[in-house]
Write an enzyme that holds these catalytic residues in place. Structure first.
Site, mmCIF file in Angstrom:
data_model
loop_
_atom_site.group_PDB
_atom_site.id
_atom_site.type_symbol
_atom_site.label_atom_id
_atom_site.label_comp_id
_atom_site.label_asym_id
_atom_site.label_seq_id
_atom_site.Cartn_x
_atom_site.Cartn_y
_atom_site.Cartn_z
ATOM 1 N N SER A 99 0.958 -1.200 -0.053
ATOM 2 C CA SER A 99 -0.059 0.104 0.108
ATOM 3 C C SER A 99 0.900 1.193 -0.059
ATOM 4 C CB SER A 99 -1.074 -0.040 1.328
ATOM 5 O OG SER A 99 -2.033 1.177 1.219
ATOM 6 N N HIS A 124 -2.331 -1.347 -4.176
ATOM 7 C CA HIS A 124 -3.772 -1.416 -4.359
ATOM 8 C C HIS A 124 -4.452 -0.061 -4.395
ATOM 9 C CE1 HIS A 124 -4.625 -2.006 0.313
ATOM 10 N NE2 HIS A 124 -3.726 -0.774 0.147
#
Length: 194
Positions: A99, A124
Site C-alpha cells: 500500500s 492497491h
C-alpha cells in the site's frame, strides 16, 4: 513483549559513546520505516530526512521500508519531503512494502530503488470508511476518488506503466515478488549483498 531498543557502544578518541541502534544508523544516513505509516512514523521520517539534508545536502539517504502501509496523508508527507530535499533518497524494501509502503518504495530516486530477494510488494487502491450524513459521505467519496487519481498518476510516473494499466492493477490487492516488482518498474534492482 517489550520494545527494547538495542544500544551500540563506540570507542572514539574522545572516549566511549553509546547510541540507540536507530541513532547509530542515522549517522550512516540510514532511516528505518517499519510498521504502519501514521502521523508519528511520518513525523519521525520527515524529521530525519530534513536533518540528514542539513548535515550533507549532496550525500544520498537510504530509506529501508518494512511496512504494511497506512495513512495516505502521513505517507504523502514523507513522499513530498523525499521530493523536496536535495539528496537522492534510495529506497530498500526489507520484508514487505504494501500500500503506502509500496508507493514510497517506488518514489525513491530512479536507479536507487531496491528490494531484498524475499521481499514482497503490494499495490492497491486507497481504502476509506466513512459514516455520517449523506452529504458528508458524498464529500468523502469525492475526496478519496481524487486522491486515488493522484496516487495512480504518481505510480504511473514512478513505474513508467501506462495510467490505464495502473488503474486496472490497483483495483484489487496486487502482490509481487521482488523480481516481479523490477519488471513492473516499482524498483530498479533486487539486491542480495551490499
Amino acid at each position: 513483549m517489550s520494545n527494547l531498543v538495542p544500544m551500540v557502544v563506540e570507542q572514539t578518541s574522545k572516549g566511549e559513546r553509546s547510541y540507540d541502534i536507530f541513532s547509530r544508523l542515522l549517522k550512516d544516513r540510514i532511516i528505518m520505516l517499519s510498521g504502519e505509516v501514521n502521523d508519528v512514523t511520518a513525523n519521525l521520517v520527515v524529521a530525519q530526512l530534513l536533518f540528514l539534508e542539513s548535515e550533507d545536502p549532496d550525500k544520498d539517504i537510504h530509506l529501508y521500508i518494512n511496512s504494511p502501509g497506512g495513512s495516505i496523508t502521513s505517507g504523502m508527507a514523507i513522499y513530498d519531503t523525499m521530493q523536496y530535499i536535495k539528496p537522492d533518497v534510495s529506497t530498500i524494501c526489507i520484508g514487505m512494502a504494501a500500500s503506502m509502503g509500496a508507493f514510497l518504495l517506488s518514489s525513491g530516486a530512479k536507479g536507487k530503488r531496491f528490494a531484498l530477494p524475499n521481499a514482497e510488494i503490494m499495490i492497491h487502491q486507497p481504502l476509506g470508511g466513512f459514516q455520517g450524513q449523506a452529504t458528508d459521505i458524498d464529500i468523502h467519496a469525492k475526496r478519496i476518488l481524487k486522491i486515488k487519481d493522484k496516487l495512480n498518476q504518481i505510480l504511473s510516473e514512478n513505474t513508467n506503466q501506462p495510467l490505464e494499466k495502473i488503474k486496472v492493477d490497483v483495483e484489487r490487492d496486487y502482490f509481487m515478488e521482488a523480481s516481479e516488482a523490477v519488471e513492473y518498474g516499482l524498483i530498479d534492482k533486487v539486491i542480495e549483498r551490499k
